[in-house]
Design a protein around this motif. Structure first.
Motif, PDB file in Angstrom:
ATOM      1  N   LEU A   4      -9.156  -0.854  35.798  1.00 52.18           N
ATOM      2  CA  LEU A   4      -9.244   0.583  35.543  1.00 52.18           C
ATOM      3  C   LEU A   4     -10.679   1.062  35.783  1.00 52.18           C
ATOM      4  CD1 LEU A   4      -7.570   3.039  34.622  1.00 52.18           C
ATOM      5  CD2 LEU A   4      -8.407   2.610  32.312  1.00 52.18           C
ATOM      6  N   SER A   5     -10.962   1.396  37.027  1.00 52.25           N
ATOM      7  CA  SER A   5     -12.288   1.871  37.408  1.00 52.25           C
ATOM      8  C   SER A   5     -12.147   3.176  38.176  1.00 52.25           C
ATOM      9  CB  SER A   5     -13.012   0.836  38.271  1.00 52.25           C
ATOM     10  OG  SER A   5     -13.203  -0.373  37.537  1.00 52.25           O
ATOM     11  N   PHE A   6     -12.927   4.170  37.786  1.00 50.51           N
ATOM     12  CA  PHE A   6     -12.858   5.484  38.427  1.00 50.51           C
ATOM     13  C   PHE A   6     -14.071   6.297  37.988  1.00 50.51           C
ATOM     14  CE2 PHE A   6     -10.652   5.777  34.363  1.00 50.51           C
ATOM     15  CZ  PHE A   6     -11.152   6.941  33.809  1.00 50.51           C
ATOM     16  N   ALA A   7     -14.216   7.481  38.568  1.00 51.50           N
ATOM     17  CA  ALA A   7     -15.233   8.436  38.131  1.00 51.50           C
ATOM     18  C   ALA A   7     -14.539   9.724  37.729  1.00 51.50           C
ATOM     19  CB  ALA A   7     -16.243   8.705  39.237  1.00 51.50           C
ATOM     20  N   ALA A   8     -14.971  10.297  36.619  1.00 48.74           N
ATOM     21  CA  ALA A   8     -14.462  11.588  36.167  1.00 48.74           C
ATOM     22  C   ALA A   8     -15.524  12.644  36.454  1.00 48.74           C
ATOM     23  CB  ALA A   8     -14.153  11.557  34.670  1.00 48.74           C
ATOM     24  N   ILE A   9     -15.092  13.809  36.938  1.00 48.92           N
ATOM     25  CA  ILE A   9     -16.041  14.847  37.332  1.00 48.92           C
ATOM     26  C   ILE A   9     -15.651  16.182  36.719  1.00 48.92           C
ATOM     27  CG2 ILE A   9     -14.837  15.527  39.460  1.00 48.92           C
ATOM     28  CD1 ILE A   9     -17.655  15.645  40.795  1.00 48.92           C
ATOM     29  N   ASP A  10     -16.651  17.000  36.429  1.00 46.08           N
ATOM     30  CA  ASP A  10     -16.415  18.355  35.937  1.00 46.08           C
ATOM     31  C   ASP A  10     -17.495  19.268  36.504  1.00 46.08           C
ATOM     32  OD1 ASP A  10     -15.086  20.246  33.814  1.00 46.08           O
ATOM     33  OD2 ASP A  10     -17.256  20.485  33.547  1.00 46.08           O
ATOM     34  N   VAL A  11     -17.101  20.492  36.869  1.00 45.29           N
ATOM     35  CA  VAL A  11     -18.065  21.473  37.356  1.00 45.29           C
ATOM     36  C   VAL A  11     -17.978  22.728  36.501  1.00 45.29           C
ATOM     37  CG1 VAL A  11     -17.878  20.575  39.703  1.00 45.29           C
ATOM     38  CG2 VAL A  11     -16.518  22.575  39.041  1.00 45.29           C
ATOM     39  N   GLU A  12     -19.098  23.418  36.391  1.00 40.17           N
ATOM     40  CA  GLU A  12     -19.158  24.728  35.744  1.00 40.17           C
ATOM     41  C   GLU A  12     -19.644  25.733  36.782  1.00 40.17           C
ATOM     42  OE1 GLU A  12     -18.044  25.277  32.735  1.00 40.17           O
ATOM     43  OE2 GLU A  12     -17.678  23.141  32.362  1.00 40.17           O
ATOM     44  N   THR A  13     -19.115  26.949  36.703  1.00 40.23           N
ATOM     45  CA  THR A  13     -19.421  27.956  37.709  1.00 40.23           C
ATOM     46  C   THR A  13     -20.164  29.141  37.104  1.00 40.23           C
ATOM     47  OG1 THR A  13     -17.233  28.962  37.406  1.00 40.23           O
ATOM     48  CG2 THR A  13     -17.471  27.306  39.146  1.00 40.23           C
ATOM     49  N   ALA A  14     -20.938  29.817  37.945  1.00 38.52           N
ATOM     50  CA  ALA A  14     -21.769  30.932  37.495  1.00 38.52           C
ATOM     51  C   ALA A  14     -21.000  32.235  37.376  1.00 38.52           C
ATOM     52  CB  ALA A  14     -22.941  31.127  38.460  1.00 38.52           C
ATOM     53  N   ASN A  15     -19.896  32.339  38.120  1.00 35.20           N
ATOM     54  CA  ASN A  15     -19.094  33.548  38.114  1.00 35.20           C
ATOM     55  C   ASN A  15     -17.660  33.197  38.467  1.00 35.20           C
ATOM     56  OD1 ASN A  15     -18.949  33.722  41.180  1.00 35.20           O
ATOM     57  ND2 ASN A  15     -21.170  33.856  40.857  1.00 35.20           N
ATOM     58  N   SER A  16     -16.832  34.191  38.775  1.00 33.39           N
ATOM     59  CA  SER A  16     -15.416  33.929  39.013  1.00 33.39           C
ATOM     60  C   SER A  16     -15.136  33.276  40.358  1.00 33.39           C
ATOM     61  CB  SER A  16     -14.614  35.235  38.902  1.00 33.39           C
ATOM     62  OG  SER A  16     -15.083  36.188  39.844  1.00 33.39           O
ATOM     63  N   ALA A  17     -16.119  33.212  41.253  1.00 33.51           N
ATOM     64  CA  ALA A  17     -15.950  32.520  42.531  1.00 33.51           C
ATOM     65  C   ALA A  17     -15.982  31.017  42.307  1.00 33.51           C
ATOM     66  CB  ALA A  17     -17.047  32.929  43.508  1.00 33.51           C
ATOM     67  N   ARG A  18     -14.986  30.322  42.825  1.00 34.04           N
ATOM     68  CA  ARG A  18     -14.885  28.890  42.547  1.00 34.04           C
ATOM     69  C   ARG A  18     -16.087  28.111  43.071  1.00 34.04           C
ATOM     70  NH1 ARG A  18      -8.954  26.340  42.067  1.00 34.04           N
ATOM     71  NH2 ARG A  18      -7.944  28.064  41.008  1.00 34.04           N
ATOM     72  N   GLY A  19     -16.670  28.577  44.157  1.00 35.29           N
ATOM     73  CA  GLY A  19     -17.771  27.821  44.744  1.00 35.29           C
ATOM     74  C   GLY A  19     -19.112  28.041  44.091  1.00 35.29           C
ATOM     75  N   SER A  20     -19.179  28.857  43.036  1.00 34.56           N
ATOM     76  CA  SER A  20     -20.472  29.194  42.413  1.00 34.56           C
ATOM     77  C   SER A  20     -20.897  28.130  41.407  1.00 34.56           C
ATOM     78  CB  SER A  20     -20.377  30.561  41.733  1.00 34.56           C
ATOM     79  OG  SER A  20     -19.407  30.553  40.693  1.00 34.56           O
ATOM     80  N   ILE A  21     -20.916  26.885  41.833  1.00 35.02           N
ATOM     81  CA  ILE A  21     -21.209  25.769  40.927  1.00 35.02           C
ATOM     82  C   ILE A  21     -22.665  25.805  40.476  1.00 35.02           C
ATOM     83  CG2 ILE A  21     -21.362  23.252  40.763  1.00 35.02           C
ATOM     84  CD1 ILE A  21     -18.982  23.083  42.645  1.00 35.02           C
ATOM     85  N   CYS A  22     -22.851  25.727  39.158  1.00 38.94           N
ATOM     86  CA  CYS A  22     -24.204  25.705  38.595  1.00 38.94           C
ATOM     87  C   CYS A  22     -24.462  24.435  37.786  1.00 38.94           C
ATOM     88  CB  CYS A  22     -24.447  26.934  37.729  1.00 38.94           C
ATOM     89  SG  CYS A  22     -23.303  27.120  36.337  1.00 38.94           S
ATOM     90  N   ALA A  23     -23.416  23.626  37.569  1.00 37.19           N
ATOM     91  CA  ALA A  23     -23.590  22.365  36.844  1.00 37.19           C
ATOM     92  C   ALA A  23     -22.484  21.405  37.247  1.00 37.19           C
ATOM     93  CB  ALA A  23     -23.564  22.585  35.335  1.00 37.19           C
TER      94      ALA A  23
END
Length: 329
Positions: A4-23
């Motif tokens: 059981l090996s994998f990576a878990a990822i999470d992104v936070e966005t600056a606004n309602s646009a999905r591509g506005s990743i800030c973290a």
């Protein structure tokens, strides 16, 4: 769980646009154990680098906090290096995978060919809960999780959910967990018998019925979609206003076939609102229904709800041919 090996990822966005990743947060799991968690702040891609106040209220990240950070395109190679060749999971993977693809396009870099799994979809298959949002699933599995919408904390919680589900199921790999078919029991609730002793009564599935006005009422369909990369997978969507391309029941059936849950009313679980009646844009305050007003209120309190007009919804749903096929399910 040696495999059981994998990576878990999470992104936070600056606004309602999905591509506005800030973290971005990443947790690496090897042999069933959390090995490391890393997180990065970044400036969103150009054109998407503005911060909505309700997003700031959700995750606490402001423009000032990322002003001296590298932009997404410069930061992302560190994320890719941390993930390496591990398979990826995310909670509501459709959002995170879509956000990463859009941010890469906006940054002029090649999006990695990552194959996402979805801890939300896995939780739906293995657990019977009222809500499958990250905090609810973590609580149901006894996972300590207190800092929701911190990218590192969310990634770690998603990783812990997959580890816990694998332990409960007795499997030792992500692939085996995904292949496993679980026959979940129907939700039961106590009812009073004549003797006064509470007994369990199986849930009765909702059936089509007629309203007082004589037309058939809408029936919430079973969610059958399992593709975690589809942008609707795992969403809870409410419709307001009539669509021109399809009837409301058809729209419900179509999104359920893509893994989304249709809902009658806007609540604290709602993640998306589709506005019909020829409305254009993404500002719910510009539409005059109680559902749109409720979305404005919840957004003001920090809840993330994506708003789409009919054109945006159809583009998100996919080709009409695919929608037509979904109607027959």
């Amino acid at each position: 769980m040696a495999g059981l090996s994998f990576a878990a990822i999470d992104v936070e966005t600056a606004n309602s646009a999905r591509g506005s990743i800030c973290a971005v947060g990443v947790t690496v799991v090897r042999d069933g154990r959390r090995e490391a968690t890393a997180s990065w702040l970044c400036r969103p891609p150009a054109g998407l680098d503005f911060f909505n106040w309700h997003n700031i209220r959700v995750h606490g990240i402001s423009a000032a906090m990322v002003a001296d950070q590298p932009c997404f395109g410069e930061r992302f190679p560190e994320v890719v290096a941390t993930v390496g060749d591990l398979p990826l999971i995310a909670h509501n993977a459709g959002f995170d995978s879509g956000a990463i693809r859009e941010a890469c396009v906006r940054s002029g870099i090649q999006a990695p060919a990552w194959d996402f799994s979805c801890s939300l979809s896995l939780a739906r298959r293995h657990l019977n809960l009222d809500s499958y949002r990250l905090p609810h699933v973590a609580a149901a599995l006894g996972i300590d999780f207190t800092n929701h919408h911190d990218a590192a904390a969310d990634a770690a919680a998603a990783a812990d959910i997959v580890i816990a589900l694998a332990e409960r199921s007795g499997v030792d790999s992500l692939a085996a967990l995904e292949r496993l078919v679980v026959d979940r029991p129907l939700r039961t609730e106590p009812v009073r018998a004549a003797s006064g002793i509470a007994r369990a009564q199986p849930e009765v599935r909702e059936r089509p019925r007629r309203s007082w006005f004589g037309h058939e009422e809408l029936v919430i369909p079973t969610v059958t979609g399992t593709d975690p990369t589809h942008p609707l997978c795992g969403e809870i969507i409410v419709f307001t206003g009539d669509l021109t391309a399809m009837k409301r029941q058809e729209a419900w059936n179509a999104i359920a076939a893509h893994g989304a849950t249709p809902a009658r009313n806007v609540t604290r679980r709602t993640t998306g609102l589709v506005i019909g009646d020829g409305f254009q844009g993404t500002d719910p305050a510009a539409f005059t229904t109680s559902k749109a007003r409720r979305v404005v209120e919840l957004r003001a309190r920090g809840q993330r709800i994506e708003v789409m007009d009919e054109a945006g919804f159809l583009a998100c749903l996919g080709p009409i041919e695919t929608t037509a096929q979904a109607h027959s399910l």
